[in-house]
Structure formats: C-alpha cells, structure tokens
Write a protein that holds these residues in place. Structure first.
Motif, PDB file in Angstrom:
ATOM      1  N   THR A 216       0.824  -1.215   0.000  1.00 42.37           N
ATOM      2  CA  THR A 216       0.000   0.000   0.000  1.00 42.37           C
ATOM      3  C   THR A 216       0.855   1.261   0.000  1.00 42.37           C
ATOM      4  O   THR A 216       0.550   2.241  -0.678  1.00 42.37           O
ATOM      5  CB  THR A 216      -0.937  -0.021   1.231  1.00 42.37           C
ATOM      6  OG1 THR A 216      -1.675  -1.244   1.197  1.00 42.37           O
ATOM      7  CG2 THR A 216      -1.890   1.158   1.231  1.00 42.37           C
ATOM      8  N   GLU A 217       1.945   1.204   0.781  1.00 42.14           N
ATOM      9  CA  GLU A 217       2.843   2.367   0.874  1.00 42.14           C
ATOM     10  C   GLU A 217       3.418   2.766  -0.479  1.00 42.14           C
ATOM     11  O   GLU A 217       3.774   3.919  -0.693  1.00 42.14           O
ATOM     12  CB  GLU A 217       4.020   2.019   1.805  1.00 42.14           C
ATOM     13  CG  GLU A 217       3.644   2.019   3.270  1.00 42.14           C
ATOM     14  CD  GLU A 217       3.691   3.411   3.862  1.00 42.14           C
ATOM     15  OE1 GLU A 217       4.667   4.120   3.636  1.00 42.14           O
ATOM     16  OE2 GLU A 217       2.714   3.801   4.533  1.00 42.14           O
ATOM     17  N   LYS A 218       3.499   1.801  -1.394  1.00 44.06           N
ATOM     18  CA  LYS A 218       4.091   2.102  -2.707  1.00 44.06           C
ATOM     19  C   LYS A 218       3.112   2.856  -3.608  1.00 44.06           C
ATOM     20  O   LYS A 218       3.499   3.399  -4.639  1.00 44.06           O
ATOM     21  CB  LYS A 218       4.539   0.806  -3.390  1.00 44.06           C
ATOM     22  CG  LYS A 218       5.677   0.127  -2.632  1.00 44.06           C
ATOM     23  CD  LYS A 218       6.553  -0.702  -3.557  1.00 44.06           C
ATOM     24  CE  LYS A 218       7.830  -1.151  -2.880  1.00 44.06           C
ATOM     25  NZ  LYS A 218       7.725  -2.305  -2.020  1.00 44.06           N
ATOM     26  N   ILE A 219       1.853   2.876  -3.250  1.00 39.87           N
ATOM     27  CA  ILE A 219       0.874   3.637  -4.032  1.00 39.87           C
ATOM     28  C   ILE A 219       1.004   5.108  -3.652  1.00 39.87           C
ATOM     29  O   ILE A 219       0.851   5.476  -2.474  1.00 39.87           O
ATOM     30  CB  ILE A 219      -0.566   3.134  -3.777  1.00 39.87           C
ATOM     31  CG1 ILE A 219      -0.699   1.670  -4.225  1.00 39.87           C
ATOM     32  CG2 ILE A 219      -1.591   4.023  -4.490  1.00 39.87           C
ATOM     33  CD1 ILE A 219      -2.058   1.046  -3.960  1.00 39.87           C
ATOM     34  N   SER A 220       1.291   5.914  -4.651  1.00 36.23           N
ATOM     35  CA  SER A 220       1.509   7.330  -4.400  1.00 36.23           C
ATOM     36  C   SER A 220       0.264   7.965  -3.749  1.00 36.23           C
ATOM     37  O   SER A 220      -0.851   7.795  -4.236  1.00 36.23           O
ATOM     38  CB  SER A 220       1.832   7.989  -5.748  1.00 36.23           C
ATOM     39  OG  SER A 220       1.903   9.350  -5.599  1.00 36.23           O
ATOM     40  N   GLY A 221       0.471   8.681  -2.642  1.00 33.79           N
ATOM     41  CA  GLY A 221      -0.639   9.369  -1.976  1.00 33.79           C
ATOM     42  C   GLY A 221      -1.271   8.577  -0.843  1.00 33.79           C
ATOM     43  O   GLY A 221      -2.102   9.095  -0.112  1.00 33.79           O
ATOM     44  N   LEU A 222      -0.867   7.313  -0.695  1.00 35.42           N
ATOM     45  CA  LEU A 222      -1.408   6.510   0.408  1.00 35.42           C
ATOM     46  C   LEU A 222      -0.330   6.279   1.466  1.00 35.42           C
ATOM     47  O   LEU A 222       0.824   6.014   1.135  1.00 35.42           O
ATOM     48  CB  LEU A 222      -1.896   5.138  -0.076  1.00 35.42           C
ATOM     49  CG  LEU A 222      -3.090   5.101  -1.021  1.00 35.42           C
ATOM     50  CD1 LEU A 222      -3.531   3.650  -1.243  1.00 35.42           C
ATOM     51  CD2 LEU A 222      -4.266   5.929  -0.516  1.00 35.42           C
ATOM     52  N   ARG A 223      -0.730   6.387   2.727  1.00 34.58           N
ATOM     53  CA  ARG A 223       0.154   5.993   3.822  1.00 34.58           C
ATOM     54  C   ARG A 223      -0.561   4.891   4.596  1.00 34.58           C
ATOM     55  O   ARG A 223      -1.695   5.086   5.056  1.00 34.58           O
ATOM     56  CB  ARG A 223       0.425   7.190   4.745  1.00 34.58           C
ATOM     57  CG  ARG A 223       1.333   6.822   5.911  1.00 34.58           C
ATOM     58  CD  ARG A 223       1.685   8.013   6.775  1.00 34.58           C
ATOM     59  NE  ARG A 223       0.531   8.522   7.522  1.00 34.58           N
ATOM     60  CZ  ARG A 223       0.623   9.341   8.573  1.00 34.58           C
ATOM     61  NH1 ARG A 223       1.799   9.779   8.978  1.00 34.58           N
ATOM     62  NH2 ARG A 223      -0.465   9.770   9.204  1.00 34.58           N
TER      63      ARG A 223
END
Ligand SMILES: NC(=O)c1ccc[n+]([C@@H]2O[C@H](COP(=O)([O-])OP(=O)(O)OC[C@H]3O[C@@H](n4cnc5c(N)ncnc54)[C@H](OP(=O)(O)O)[C@@H]3O)[C@@H](O)[C@H]2O)c1
Length: 213
Positions: free
Chosen positions: A169-176
């Motif tokens: 999930t962290e690798k998706i830009s804009g998601l933490r």
C-alpha cells in the motif's frame, strides 16, 4: 505479485487494479462472468500502459493469485468466500468490506456477530491470512489516475500478512498505510467509514478519504 480483485469489475476494484498494475503487479480481474471480467480488464489496460491485467471468473482468479481482495458488496462477499475458500488457502485475503445499511437517509453500521466483516470473512477462510484494509478509500477519486490525494489506510491483521499489505500500500503514491492492530480492531475502521459516508452526504462535500495528520 499476482493480485486478484474478486468482483474487480466494480467501483473499488478499478482503482486498486489500476494502481497496483502501475506498480508492476500482475492483476487479475475476477467476476462472476468471464466476458465481463475480460471486458473490464481490457478497459483498465487502456488506462495503464505496459501493465498486466487479465480477466477471469472469480474461481480461476482465486486459484491463480498470490493475494486476493474481496471488492464485492458485503452482503454477497461471505457466500463468495464459501465458494472460493479452497482456492484461497495459505494466501493473503484483504477485506475492504463495510457492512452497513441505509435507515432513512442515514447509513448505519451493521456489526456482524463475529465482531466485524473482516472477522466474519476469517471465520470462513480459516486457512487464509485475512487482513482488513482500504475501507475508507473513496473509489471514484481513487480510480482517477490524475487525482491527487494524501490518505491514510489503517491496516488490521496478523503481523506477517499485515506487513505485506502495508508495504504494498505504501508504494501507491498518496497513500500511507498505518498499522491499526489485529483483526479485532477492524470494526473500528469499518464503522468509521459509515460515519464518513454520513458526513459526505449531509455536508454535500463529495468523496473524502481520511488522514490522521
Ligand atoms: N465504493 C467505495 O467507495 C468503497 C470504498 C472502500 C471500500 N468499499 C467496499 O468494497 C467492496 C466493493 O465495493 P464496490 O463499491 O466496489 O462494489 P460494487 O461496485 O457495487 O460491486 C463490485 C462487484 O461485486 C460483484 N457482485 C455484485 N453482486 C454480487 C453477488 N451477488 N455475488 C458476487 N459478486 C457480486 C460485481 O461483479 P461481477 O458482476 O463482475 O461479478 C460488482 O462489479 C464493498 O464491500 C464496500 O464496502 C467500497
């Protein structure tokens, strides 16, 4: 990773498919109907260049994948899980399920007796590693690749599987992605999502995600 989006032909499935595909994962769009799965897979492919997105029936998608996300309305997810449980053994299964109903113009959380939809899924998929995530991601904005956002994604589950989902999930830009404890905490994020929907509707503010910053 080979990621199956079961019922990936719908709202949340599209955004997850596009954004995981952009990261280079092999995406399988699952559907009850093979033609629909293939059609949507080819539509998604047009939006992401050089991606791997194929369409299959849910059964084949569950067989083929390393990890599956139940992007199916909660009312039907548990029956689907019963049908697919043999194919999902030892795999990570993500529950974004938000069990709710409408009473008048109000969304009400429907808490399953197992504690949460994620825990109910885990009681069916006893040999899978169920993780709860992606509940408060507004699907339409998420599926729009030019949309910019900064959203937090609470993730609940056992540590090993949860770590995989957090990293992904962290690798998706804009998601933490944030560690939100074990599956017994999943009802908190499921019910919070119901509150967010009520806030969106009553205040007419369109789709909003969550941020703990
Ligand atoms: N929408 C959001 O913004 C959002 C955000 C976060 C979490 N969620 C959660 O994510 C899940 C999916 O939501 P969604 O809005 O993406 O759902 P949706 O678009 O309404 O439906 C997704 C897919 O579910 C399949 N489906 C419908 N009825 C079914 C049935 N009786 N049995 C098996 N499959 C069935 C359909 O696929 P086929 O016809 O191709 O089989 C459909 O395209 C829900 O549990 C929701 O709580 C949604």
């Amino acid at each position: 990773m080979k990621i199956a989006l079961l019922g990936g032909t719908g709202n949340l499935g599209e955004g997850l498919a596009l954004r995981f595909a952009k990261l280079g994962h092999e995406i399988i769009i699952g559907s009850r109907k093979i033609e629909k799965a293939k059609q949507l897979a080819s539509e998604y492919l047009e939006k992401v260049s050089k991606a791997s997105i194929t369409g299959m029936q849910n059964e084949d998608a569950a067989k083929e994948c390393d990890m599956a996300v139940f992007t199916i309305p909660w009312e039907f997810a548990f029956d689907t899980a019963e049908k697919l449980k043999d194919y999902l053994k030892r795999k990570i299964v993500v529950s974004p399920l938000v069990p709710m109903k409408k009473v008048g113009d109000n969304f009400v959380y429907v808490r399953p007796e197992e504690g949460s939809a994620a825990q109910k899924l885990a009681t069916i998929l006893t040999e899978s590693k169920v993780v709860a995530a992606y509940h408060a991601i507004p699907a339409k904005r998420f599926a729009n690749l030019s949309e910019e956002f900064e959203w937090d994604v609470p993730v609940c589950g056992d540590s090993e599987a949860k770590e995989v989902v957090i990293e992904l999930t962290e690798k998706i830009s804009g998601l933490r992605a944030l560690d939100a404890g074990d599956l017994s905490n999943a009802y908190l994020i499921e019910s919070l999502t119901t509150l967010i929907l009520n806030i969106m509707k009553r205040n007419k503010i369109g789709e909003i995600g969550i941020s703990f910053r």
